[in-house]
Design a protein around this motif. Structure first.
Motif, PDB file in Angstrom:
ATOM      1  N   UNK A  31     -39.971 -57.473 -20.686  1.00  9.35           N
ATOM      2  CA  UNK A  31     -40.158 -59.006 -20.332  1.00  9.35           C
ATOM      3  C   UNK A  31     -38.557 -59.477 -20.239  1.00  9.35           C
ATOM      4  N   UNK A  32     -37.645 -58.967 -21.373  1.00 11.13           N
ATOM      5  CA  UNK A  32     -36.416 -59.286 -21.274  1.00 11.13           C
ATOM      6  C   UNK A  32     -35.586 -58.843 -20.199  1.00 11.13           C
ATOM      7  N   UNK A  33     -35.735 -57.839 -19.614  1.00 12.90           N
ATOM      8  CA  UNK A  33     -35.450 -56.895 -18.385  1.00 12.90           C
ATOM      9  C   UNK A  33     -35.840 -57.517 -17.222  1.00 12.90           C
ATOM     10  N   UNK A  34     -36.992 -58.059 -17.128  1.00 13.97           N
ATOM     11  CA  UNK A  34     -37.310 -58.707 -15.756  1.00 13.97           C
ATOM     12  C   UNK A  34     -36.783 -59.973 -15.543  1.00 13.97           C
ATOM     13  N   UNK A  35     -36.640 -60.605 -16.709  1.00 18.67           N
ATOM     14  CA  UNK A  35     -36.013 -62.186 -16.930  1.00 18.67           C
ATOM     15  C   UNK A  35     -34.460 -61.950 -16.124  1.00 18.67           C
ATOM     16  N   UNK A  36     -33.895 -60.944 -16.362  1.00 15.11           N
ATOM     17  CA  UNK A  36     -32.495 -60.668 -15.809  1.00 15.11           C
ATOM     18  C   UNK A  36     -32.534 -60.352 -14.263  1.00 15.11           C
ATOM     19  N   UNK A  37     -33.744 -59.968 -13.759  1.00 13.51           N
ATOM     20  CA  UNK A  37     -33.785 -59.559 -12.539  1.00 13.51           C
ATOM     21  C   UNK A  37     -34.060 -60.482 -11.317  1.00 13.51           C
ATOM     22  N   UNK A  38     -32.887 -60.824 -10.566  1.00 14.40           N
ATOM     23  CA  UNK A  38     -32.948 -61.940  -9.792  1.00 14.40           C
ATOM     24  C   UNK A  38     -34.119 -61.725  -8.722  1.00 14.40           C
ATOM     25  N   UNK A  39     -34.185 -60.358  -8.395  1.00 20.48           N
ATOM     26  CA  UNK A  39     -35.314 -60.240  -7.361  1.00 20.48           C
ATOM     27  C   UNK A  39     -36.800 -60.617  -7.647  1.00 20.48           C
ATOM     28  N   UNK A  40     -36.880 -59.909  -8.594  1.00 19.91           N
ATOM     29  CA  UNK A  40     -38.327 -60.315  -9.376  1.00 19.91           C
ATOM     30  C   UNK A  40     -38.648 -61.807  -9.214  1.00 19.91           C
ATOM     31  N   UNK A  41     -37.502 -62.463  -9.832  1.00 20.14           N
ATOM     32  CA  UNK A  41     -37.748 -63.930  -9.965  1.00 20.14           C
ATOM     33  C   UNK A  41     -37.982 -64.623  -8.667  1.00 20.14           C
ATOM     34  N   UNK A  42     -37.172 -64.234  -7.676  1.00 25.81           N
ATOM     35  CA  UNK A  42     -36.988 -64.533  -6.120  1.00 25.81           C
ATOM     36  C   UNK A  42     -38.288 -64.416  -5.503  1.00 25.81           C
ATOM     37  N   UNK A  43     -38.945 -63.088  -5.706  1.00 24.55           N
ATOM     38  CA  UNK A  43     -40.098 -62.753  -5.200  1.00 24.55           C
ATOM     39  C   UNK A  43     -41.384 -63.450  -5.544  1.00 24.55           C
ATOM     40  N   UNK A  44     -41.390 -63.665  -6.763  1.00 21.74           N
ATOM     41  CA  UNK A  44     -42.504 -64.559  -7.375  1.00 21.74           C
ATOM     42  C   UNK A  44     -42.219 -66.034  -6.822  1.00 21.74           C
ATOM     43  N   UNK A  45     -41.106 -66.718  -7.092  1.00 21.88           N
ATOM     44  CA  UNK A  45     -41.081 -68.078  -6.509  1.00 21.88           C
ATOM     45  C   UNK A  45     -41.564 -68.057  -5.202  1.00 21.88           C
ATOM     46  N   UNK A  46     -41.331 -66.951  -4.252  1.00 19.38           N
ATOM     47  CA  UNK A  46     -41.833 -67.251  -2.983  1.00 19.38           C
ATOM     48  C   UNK A  46     -43.141 -67.275  -2.528  1.00 19.38           C
ATOM     49  N   UNK A  47     -44.104 -66.461  -3.594  1.00 17.18           N
ATOM     50  CA  UNK A  47     -45.232 -66.251  -3.414  1.00 17.18           C
ATOM     51  C   UNK A  47     -46.268 -67.129  -4.440  1.00 17.18           C
TER      52      UNK A  47
END
Length: 509
Positions: A183-199
């Motif tokens: 989770x700590x690694x994912x939280x630093x991944x801007x792509x993952x955050x953006x992908x989630x926010x978009x869907x």
């Protein structure tokens, strides 16, 4: 803080991003399930059963699956003792208590309610179900635990840690520590955050801490992530040897070889991963197939196939009780493939030997048998497969020609016998009658399918000599790459082979 393989995690995340774009729409229900639960959850609700049913109404793919009914059983228990169920959840969600204690206590209370209910043998309140409740209630802290997903994630990121199915809530706690690091690694991944926010839609939990994203990532790894097949066992794991039956009469063997898999039946059982003990499997078998059988061997086979077999183990495939038809190395964990019509329980295996070896002593009748402790027996099996395919007396080779309009060899399964009459339908002797009389048990046979196929498609052996009326062939291998007749004709050493000189007939030397 625990040490994980950052390079492997990076590869997993990049693969997940590709998967995410195509499949996320069907996984969105996880975020919707959390939002729904939090919207309706009220431990003090007057109608606790009604509230619980509403709160869990979006968990269909999580808590109500084929042969797994944790949500349904909670409703049954509410009918029996709603106050007891309310207190079970009050204790489970009490963050002042240790989570391992809370999980164990929930299961203990479910055991007590099952005894009072008296209508069934399972309550389905597994580690998977209980952690789902925790995740729904505290989605910024907990995750869903599923053994197969966790084991594969551990193998990729922490190979020094070995998960053992059935270890209990303590194992869950350790896996959650690994998931915290992910989770700590994912939280630093801007792509993952953006992908989630978009869907993520308004009826979805926003998942700011990306804990639910970790749940989805774990599912992706367990179900879809396939790095290079591993041939070596996990560190600290002893290589085991198994004898395996690929269906009745080895009828699944051709598919096993073609797809580098091994398959197990008991499809009515559903996903084996949902059973936390061998006894759970045995109990379910009695419910499904009747109380008259003991199911000790059957439940042992399903449990070992799921939980005891490891990558790097050696598997000998058998046909009946007197024949070994192949050997391979396990390269994958257990998978449940519900898209298959039958034999949905699957493991990947690299079959390195395919043929037919007759044994002097009969094999056990069980579908799956661990023979690791019989060192001399295992050694002799390996020596046999490394020697000649058939006994030294097998020195004759025959060319069997089939007309596909009458008999197509493509449907001839490995291990299956095919008889051949020595006389045609008019009662006349087949051409070169003596060939049929000269063939001996153990002789090798090249299986050729005539026009329009014109290919060698497999290998066989003479399984029964002529009795004056017929002869029998048993198939021992289907060629992964059939050999064209043109290739045979190009070989000068075969220029005078009888079939190439005069192809009229059925059996040629």
């Amino acid at each position: 803080m625990i040490n994980i393989s950052s390079s492997n995690l990076a590869k997993i995340i990049e693969a997940y991003k590709v998967y995410f774009k195509e499949y996320f729409s069907i996984e969105l229900y996880k975020w919707k399930a959390v939002r729904c639960f939090l919207a309706y959850w009220d431990i003090e609700a007057v109608n606790f059963k009604g509230m619980l049913k509403q709160a869990l109404s979006k968990t269909e793919n999580l808590l109500t699956l084929m042969n797994n009914y944790p949500r349904n059983m909670l409703e049954e228990f509410c009918e029996l003792d709603e106050t007891k169920v309310r207190e079970m959840f009050r204790e489970l969600f009490d963050e002042n208590q240790n989570v391992v204690f809370r999980i164990n206590q929930f299961r203990k209370n479910a055991d007590e309610l099952l005894r009072l209910w008296g209508k069934g043998k399972q309550h389905y309140q597994t580690l998977n179900a209980i952690t789902t409740y925790l995740w729904l209630r505290y989605p910024d802290k907990y995750y869903i635990y599923k053994y197969s997903c966790a084991r594969k994630m551990v193998r990729e990121l922490m190979p020094s840690m070995v998960l053992k199915k059935g270890s209990g809530a303590e194992e869950v706690s350790e896996v959650f520590k690994l998931y915290d690091e992910i989770a700590k690694v994912l939280q630093k991944d801007a792509d993952i955050r953006k992908m989630l926010d978009n869907v993520l839609t308004e009826d979805c939990y926003p998942d700011k801490n990306l804990r639910t994203a970790v749940v989805d990532l774990a599912y992706f790894v367990g179900r879809y992530y396939h790095p290079e097949p591993k041939m070596l066992p996990e560190p600290g794991t002893k290589v085991q040897t198994w004898i395996y039956s690929p269906g009745e009469g080895a009828r699944k063997w051709d598919e096993c070889v073609a797809k580098n898999k091994m398959y197990l039946g008991w499809d009515d059982m559903g996903d084996f991963d949902l059973y936390e003990t061998r006894e759970d499997m045995r109990t379910r078998m009695k419910e499904l197939y009747g109380e008259e059988k003991d199911y000790r061997n059957d439940s042992l086979a399903t449990w070992e196939f799921t939980s005891e077999m490891n990558i790097g183990d050696v598997v000998f495939a058998k046909k009946g009780r007197g024949c070994i038809i192949g050997r391979g190395i396990v390269t994958g964990d257990y998978e449940y493939d519900k898209s298959r019509d039958e034999y949905r329980h699957v493991r990947s295996v690299k079959w390195d030997k395919v043929g037919e070896w007759t044994l002097k002593e009969p094999l056990a009748m069980k579908t799956l048998t661990n023979v690791t402790s019989y060192a001399n027996y295992v050694e002799n099996l390996n020596k046999m497969l490394e020697s000649r395919t058939e006994p030294e007396t097998a020195s004759n080779y025959w060319w069997l020609c089939a007309n596909p309009k009458i008999w197509s060899m493509t449907g001839w399964m490995v291990g299956e016998e095919q008889d051949y009459t020595l006389y045609n339908t008019a009662g006349n002797k087949r051409r070169v009658f003596q060939h049929f009389l000269d063939a001996r048990v153990g002789d090798k046979v090249i299986c050729y399918e005539a026009n329009p196929t014109k290919q060698i498609s497999g290998l066989a052996v003479i399984s029964k000599e002529s009795d004056g009326e017929r002869i029998c062939f048993r198939k021992i291998e289907t060629l992964a790459s059939p050999v064209d007749l043109s290739e045979v004709k190009s070989m000068p050493e075969l220029a005078n082979m009888e079939f190439l000189v005069n192809p009229n007939g059925s059996v040629f030397p």
